[in-house]
Design a protein around this motif. Structure first.
Motif, mmCIF file in Angstrom:
data_model
loop_
_atom_site.group_PDB
_atom_site.id
_atom_site.type_symbol
_atom_site.label_atom_id
_atom_site.label_comp_id
_atom_site.label_asym_id
_atom_site.label_seq_id
_atom_site.Cartn_x
_atom_site.Cartn_y
_atom_site.Cartn_z
ATOM 1 N N LYS A 35 0.829 -1.213 0.000
ATOM 2 C CA LYS A 35 0.000 0.000 0.000
ATOM 3 C C LYS A 35 0.861 1.260 0.000
ATOM 4 O O LYS A 35 0.535 2.258 -0.650
ATOM 5 C CB LYS A 35 -0.935 -0.006 1.213
ATOM 6 N N ASN A 36 2.004 1.203 0.710
ATOM 7 C CA ASN A 36 2.897 2.362 0.736
ATOM 8 C C ASN A 36 3.468 2.641 -0.653
ATOM 9 O O ASN A 36 3.557 3.800 -1.077
ATOM 10 C CB ASN A 36 4.044 2.121 1.728
ATOM 11 N N LEU B 177 -1.324 -2.545 -7.473
ATOM 12 C CA LEU B 177 -2.679 -2.883 -7.026
ATOM 13 C C LEU B 177 -2.954 -4.379 -7.165
ATOM 14 O O LEU B 177 -3.766 -4.951 -6.428
ATOM 15 C CB LEU B 177 -3.722 -2.095 -7.838
ATOM 16 N N LYS B 178 -2.233 -5.024 -8.102
ATOM 17 C CA LYS B 178 -2.429 -6.454 -8.336
ATOM 18 C C LYS B 178 -1.429 -7.321 -7.572
ATOM 19 O O LYS B 178 -1.520 -8.540 -7.595
ATOM 20 C CB LYS B 178 -2.301 -6.747 -9.838
ATOM 21 N N MET B 179 -0.465 -6.690 -6.923
ATOM 22 C CA MET B 179 0.559 -7.428 -6.183
ATOM 23 C C MET B 179 0.069 -7.751 -4.761
ATOM 24 O O MET B 179 -0.712 -6.996 -4.190
ATOM 25 C CB MET B 179 1.855 -6.619 -6.102
ATOM 26 N N PRO B 180 0.579 -8.838 -4.173
ATOM 27 C CA PRO B 180 0.188 -9.177 -2.793
ATOM 28 C C PRO B 180 0.979 -8.364 -1.770
ATOM 29 O O PRO B 180 2.012 -7.770 -2.103
ATOM 30 C CB PRO B 180 0.554 -10.659 -2.691
ATOM 31 N N GLU B 181 0.493 -8.341 -0.570
ATOM 32 C CA GLU B 181 1.219 -7.686 0.517
ATOM 33 C C GLU B 181 2.346 -8.603 0.979
ATOM 34 O O GLU B 181 2.305 -9.817 0.778
ATOM 35 C CB GLU B 181 0.263 -7.380 1.678
ATOM 36 N N SER B 182 3.367 -8.005 1.588
ATOM 37 C CA SER B 182 4.482 -8.773 2.133
ATOM 38 C C SER B 182 3.984 -9.742 3.209
ATOM 39 O O SER B 182 3.248 -9.325 4.116
ATOM 40 C CB SER B 182 5.506 -7.806 2.745
ATOM 41 N N PRO B 183 4.365 -11.023 3.142
ATOM 42 C CA PRO B 183 3.904 -11.992 4.148
ATOM 43 C C PRO B 183 4.373 -11.641 5.558
ATOM 44 O O PRO B 183 3.659 -11.884 6.541
ATOM 45 C CB PRO B 183 4.494 -13.319 3.684
ATOM 46 N N LYS C 275 0.630 -8.189 11.561
ATOM 47 C CA LYS C 275 -0.744 -7.737 11.842
ATOM 48 C C LYS C 275 -1.660 -8.908 12.178
ATOM 49 O O LYS C 275 -2.884 -8.784 12.168
ATOM 50 C CB LYS C 275 -1.298 -6.973 10.631
ATOM 51 N N ARG C 276 -1.036 -10.070 12.478
ATOM 52 C CA ARG C 276 -1.750 -11.290 12.881
ATOM 53 C C ARG C 276 -2.687 -11.812 11.786
ATOM 54 O O ARG C 276 -3.724 -12.413 12.066
ATOM 55 C CB ARG C 276 -2.522 -11.055 14.180
ATOM 56 N N LYS C 277 -2.315 -11.599 10.533
ATOM 57 C CA LYS C 277 -3.087 -12.128 9.404
ATOM 58 C C LYS C 277 -2.325 -13.322 8.822
ATOM 59 O O LYS C 277 -1.845 -13.305 7.690
ATOM 60 C CB LYS C 277 -3.292 -11.028 8.354
ATOM 61 N N ASN C 278 -2.221 -14.369 9.635
ATOM 62 C CA ASN C 278 -1.392 -15.519 9.283
ATOM 63 C C ASN C 278 -1.914 -16.293 8.067
ATOM 64 O O ASN C 278 -1.131 -16.778 7.246
ATOM 65 C CB ASN C 278 -1.255 -16.468 10.475
ATOM 66 N N ASP C 279 -3.235 -16.407 7.941
ATOM 67 C CA ASP C 279 -3.811 -17.125 6.800
ATOM 68 C C ASP C 279 -3.505 -16.393 5.495
ATOM 69 O O ASP C 279 -3.184 -17.018 4.482
ATOM 70 C CB ASP C 279 -5.327 -17.274 6.977
ATOM 71 N N ALA C 280 -3.618 -15.060 5.530
ATOM 72 C CA ALA C 280 -3.312 -14.259 4.336
ATOM 73 C C ALA C 280 -1.824 -14.377 3.988
ATOM 74 O O ALA C 280 -1.456 -14.453 2.805
ATOM 75 C CB ALA C 280 -3.686 -12.795 4.571
ATOM 76 N N ALA C 281 -0.967 -14.407 5.025
ATOM 77 C CA ALA C 281 0.475 -14.541 4.801
ATOM 78 C C ALA C 281 0.800 -15.874 4.140
ATOM 79 O O ALA C 281 1.612 -15.947 3.204
ATOM 80 C CB ALA C 281 1.230 -14.410 6.119
ATOM 81 N N LEU C 282 0.152 -16.956 4.609
ATOM 82 C CA LEU C 282 0.373 -18.283 4.030
ATOM 83 C C LEU C 282 -0.085 -18.320 2.577
ATOM 84 O O LEU C 282 0.571 -18.923 1.712
ATOM 85 C CB LEU C 282 -0.369 -19.346 4.843
#
Length: 492
Positions: free
Chosen positions: A99-100, A210-216, A222-229
């Protein structure tokens, strides 16, 4: 299928060379997209710092710039970059790396348009300062994003692609400056066309990210472990993804338990204070070589030596080409040669080039051969600079600080780097106008000798040592110094 094959070939050529990566075609092609899109931030960094080189002579006529306001226009971006580098990392920690970068792309676009349409010096300086915020933010956020997306085996090569994109951006700026300057040199707004080109990669970066994923790693923080996986599965196989997720979670848990380092603490601990001194010194050494006087004012230097503006724009392309080639050579040399000898050799080369420019511009003033000699020496200077000094500087700054102090230590060192860079950018055209080409380069000779003295006397060798061994070396050096002081007192 053809696209995937092309992605795989290029990825293997530039990233996995020198190390086997246990990734399938789909993972490699996705990683290539990550590299290609995110490093457009580095390309913008390079283009926006290099384009002023050719735009300045034309801009000076329309906006009525003096030597001081020329320096202000060039250096305002650098002052902005110093601030952007300090706060860019903190903002990336707060809102996320992806996002940055998206917001930075938007800032790149808005500030580029502001520079392009600037009716006067004030608007130009403000727009360049905002552009500097984007440059500084990109200089810390893009490498962080790449490092956190890369597999461990290819991290070094993947992250260094950003440095390659920076010098490639500068080369593109020099090429477009030469094309537009020679095709439209008589047009009063030619410099605006040079500047507005940077809006195109900014648009590509915005929509691409906008189409790239966030850094795992940020997602885990941010405790979003499922999204990181889910992200890790796009760039690793299933087993690697799960193992790496567990490693990130463990590392983050340890970081939370560790007390955050402060500047006051760095100053209070003698051995850490010494590292901070070395980090700042190394950053300053890189800038007092005067590298950016050539990258920002190369066209002005060649004009002062005797070239016409249009010829100087074409000749300046050689500086961009050698920067790209030397950067590739420098990346290869990092694994072969010690840091200290590489840095001292580079400084000896740049200082000698400055000395010869000063001597020949004094003795051959007005000669038809002078501009060609100066061009040859600026190319030689950049070969030593980009092939030896630049890669070693960034590597040593990143590896000399112990883990707990690395964030704040690197932040301070990079801030000092940008500030010295901006001061040189501000004062160079003033020196050129007041004391001339030869005396200006003699000043850089003196600074070069001081830099060689600093490296020879104070900077330790770091090649071949783990980060833990380096920390131990700094700690024991401090104890030895304290013991020597007590021995001297006892003798007295």
């Amino acid at each position: 299928m053809q696209k995937k094959a092309i992605f795989l070939i290029i990825y293997n050529l530039y990233i996995s060379k020198g190390g086997k990566l246990n990734l399938n075609t789909q993972h490699k092609s996705f990683l290539f997209k990550v590299i290609l899109i995110s490093t457009f931030g580095g390309l913008l960094f390079g283009y926006d710092t290099g384009v002023i080189n050719g735009a300045l002579p034309y801009m000076s006529e329309e906006l009525g710039l003096t030597p001081f306001t020329e320096g202000l226009v060039a250096s305002s971006l650098l002052f902005g970059a110093a601030i952007g580098a300090v706060f860019g990392g903190q903002l990336a920690d707060y809102i996320g790396r992806r996002k940055n970068i998206v917001y930075l792309a938007l800032l790149f676009f808005i500030s580029t348009v502001g520079c392009t349409l600037a009716p006067n010096v004030t608007i130009m300086v403000i727009s360049r300062f905002l552009l500097g915020l984007a440059v500084g933010g990109a200089s810390v956020t893009v490498p962080s994003y790449l490092a956190e997306m890369a597999p461990a085996e290819g991290r070094g090569r993947m992250v260094t692609q950003n440095e390659l994109m920076i010098v490639s951006g500068q080369l593109l700026a020099f090429v477009f400056n030469a094309i537009l300057g020679n095709a439209m040199g008589d047009h009063p707004h030619v410099w605006r066309y040079m500047l507005v080109i940077a809006a195109l990669p900014a648009i590509f970066l915005f929509f691409g990210m906008l189409k790239m994923p966030e850094s795992p790693r940020w997602l885990v923080s941010k405790r979003k472990n499922d999204a990181a996986l889910s992200v890790l599965r796009k760039v690793r196989d299933e087993n690697q993804a799960q193992v790496e997720l567990n490693e990130i979670k463990e590392a983050f848990a340890k970081e939370k338990e560790t007390k955050k380092a402060t500047f006051k603490e760095m100053i209070a601990i003698p051995w850490v204070r010494r590292i901070l001194f070395l980090g700042i010194g190394t950053a300053v050494v890189m800038q007092i070589t005067g590298v950016n006087s050539i990258m920002y004012y190369g066209t002005e230097i060649l004009k002062d030596a005797g070239f016409e503006t249009k010829v100087a724009l074409i000749a300046n392309i050689a500086n961009g080409v050698i920067s790209v080639v030397a950067t590739l050579v420098g990346i290869w040399f990092l694994g072969k040669v010690g840091r200290r000898p590489m840095l001292i050799t580079g400084l000896a080369g740049t200082t000698t080039a400055h000395l010869l420019i000063g001597i020949f511009s004094l003795t051959l003033e007005g000669s038809a051969a002078l501009p060609y000699i100066v061009l040859t020496l600026t190319v030689t200077f950049l070969a030593f600079m980009q092939g030896a000094i630049a890669p070693v500087t960034w590597l040593m700054i990143s590896e000399m600080f112990p883990t707990r102090f690395r964030g704040i230590g690197m932040g301070i060192a990079v801030f000092c780097l940008w500030i010295v860079n901006s001061l040189i950018g501000l004062m160079f055209p003033v020196l050129l106008a007041t004391v001339g080409l030869s005396i200006t380069f003699f000043v850089f000779v003196v600074l070069g000798l001081l830099a060689i003295t600093f490296v020879s006397k104070y900077l330790p060798e770091t090649k071949g040592l783990t980060l833990e061994q380096l920390e131990h070396q700094f700690r024991t050096y401090d104890k030895r110094g304290a013991q020597e002081g007590l021995n001297k007192k006892a003798v007295r």
